[in-house]
Design an enzyme around this catalytic site. Structure first.
Site, PDB file in Angstrom:
ATOM      1  N   LEU A  33       0.813  -1.218   0.000  1.00 50.77           N
ATOM      2  CA  LEU A  33       0.000   0.000   0.000  1.00 50.77           C
ATOM      3  C   LEU A  33       0.848   1.270   0.000  1.00 50.77           C
ATOM      4  O   LEU A  33       1.897   1.330   0.620  1.00 50.77           O
ATOM      5  CB  LEU A  33      -0.932  -0.002   1.227  1.00 50.77           C
ATOM      6  CG  LEU A  33      -1.847  -1.220   1.332  1.00 50.77           C
ATOM      7  CD1 LEU A  33      -2.724  -1.118   2.584  1.00 50.77           C
ATOM      8  CD2 LEU A  33      -2.713  -1.386   0.086  1.00 50.77           C
ATOM      9  N   HIS A  37      -3.430   4.293  -2.343  1.00 50.19           N
ATOM     10  CA  HIS A  37      -4.395   3.460  -1.612  1.00 50.19           C
ATOM     11  C   HIS A  37      -4.934   4.229  -0.407  1.00 50.19           C
ATOM     12  O   HIS A  37      -6.133   4.151  -0.091  1.00 50.19           O
ATOM     13  CB  HIS A  37      -3.739   2.180  -1.109  1.00 50.19           C
ATOM     14  CG  HIS A  37      -3.245   1.257  -2.182  1.00 50.19           C
ATOM     15  ND1 HIS A  37      -1.914   1.046  -2.419  1.00 50.19           N
ATOM     16  CD2 HIS A  37      -3.921   0.487  -3.078  1.00 50.19           C
ATOM     17  CE1 HIS A  37      -1.770   0.187  -3.408  1.00 50.19           C
ATOM     18  NE2 HIS A  37      -2.969  -0.178  -3.834  1.00 50.19           N
ATOM     19  N   LEU A 185       1.565   7.202  -8.383  1.00 50.75           N
ATOM     20  CA  LEU A 185       1.903   6.201  -7.375  1.00 50.75           C
ATOM     21  C   LEU A 185       1.419   4.831  -7.825  1.00 50.75           C
ATOM     22  O   LEU A 185       0.327   4.690  -8.373  1.00 50.75           O
ATOM     23  CB  LEU A 185       1.269   6.562  -6.029  1.00 50.75           C
ATOM     24  CG  LEU A 185       1.766   7.842  -5.366  1.00 50.75           C
ATOM     25  CD1 LEU A 185       1.272   7.918  -3.926  1.00 50.75           C
ATOM     26  CD2 LEU A 185       3.282   7.935  -5.379  1.00 50.75           C
TER      27      LEU A 185
END
Ligand code: PAF
Length: 280
Positions: A33, A37, A185
């Site tokens: 993560l 997220h 990301l």
């Protein structure tokens, strides 16, 4: 936060929440993560009484054994982050818990899965639909949260809900989260060296710059410009760049064809496959 690995235990918890009239939000993830997220989890926590985050590297959506084997797995750190964000349940099942029997279901998302990632990763979206529908069946969410970075996946999940009976649940699409440099990301960024990370910024830069040239170039010229600009950077190779109608995902040849043009790109940097997209 409770960490649950057994499907039956989660199902009992969910029926309890439903009996109490609580709303359930689900954030499906494959772990590793990052702040992208985190943005989904924060929204899920804010909008629902209960926030469940699944952490499951789904084997059925990988068509490349090496990609599955090297996919980063960081459950302990993931749980710490989820707890700090206020998630209520981390669901981290084994493969057997999700697929007690081989999942032979075949989904049809024509024409959404016939372009871009579809032909490049045969079976990928079928695998995504298998796992996401299983997660929906287990957690019965009122809302489910997905990132717009996987633009085609989001469109296909919306179509899955429309076509395969998940009409009562709201799919919430969340904007791409980028590093300050512009790099989108992704869990796969963990596989990039520091210098590769700097190189990878060239992807988002080319996409942003192409927004400015859109007024002076047609669709084909804009596509070519993006591909040439990125391929000119040492170490990067564009797999595809398509400019599509953001609803139908069908490639456009004229800007006037849609009010919602979106450019979707896949680039190899070494053996790491990176994706990104831009709304024109
Ligand atoms: O986007 C992902 O991380 C995965 O495709 C998903 C939706 C969690 C299904 O495994």
């Amino acid at each position: 936060m409770k960490v649950i690995s057994a499907t039956s235990e989660l199902e009992v918890a969910v029926s309890f929440f439903k009996e109490l009239g609580l709303t359930v939000g689900l954030v499906p993830t494959m772990g590793a993560l990052h702040n992208g997220h985190a943005s989904l989890v924060k929204k899920c926590v804010a909008e629902n009484d209960v926030c469940i985050v699944s952490v499951f590297v789904n084997p059925t959506q990988f068509n490349n054994a090496n990609d599955l084997a090297t996919y980063p797995r960081t459950l302990e750190a993931d749980c710490k982050l989820l707890e700090s964000l206020g998630a209520n349940i981390a669901f981290a099942p084994t493969v057997d818990q999700i697929y007690p029997y081989p999942d032979t279901r075949q989904f049809d998302f024509t024409p959404l899965d016939k372009v871009m990632e579809g032909p490049m990763r045969p079976g990928h979206f079928n695998g995504v639909a298998q796992v996401v529908s299983r997660l929906f069946d287990i957690t019965k969410p009122n809302r489910a949260y997905f990132g717009e970075k996987d633009f085609q996946q989001l469109a296909i999940i919306r179509e899955m809900c429309r076509k395969y009976g998940y009409n009562d649940l709201e799919i919430v699409g969340c904007p791409i989260v980028r590093e300050e440099s512009g790099l989108a990301l992704s869990s796969r960024n963990a596989r990039l060296s520091d210098s590769q990370k700097k190189t990878a910024v060239g992807i988002s830069k080319a996409l942003f710059d192409s927004k400015n040239i859109k007024n002076s170039k047609n669709v084909a010229e804009t596509k070519q410009w993006v591909v040439d600009t990125i391929n000119a950077i040492d170490g990067m190779e564009v797999e595809y760049y398509e400019i599509v109608d953001g609803n139908t995902l069908q490639p456009i040849s004229d800007w006037k064809e849609t009010s919602y043009p979106v450019g979707c790109i896949t680039v190899y940097l070494g053996d790491v496959r990176l994706i990104d997209n831009i709304k024109y």
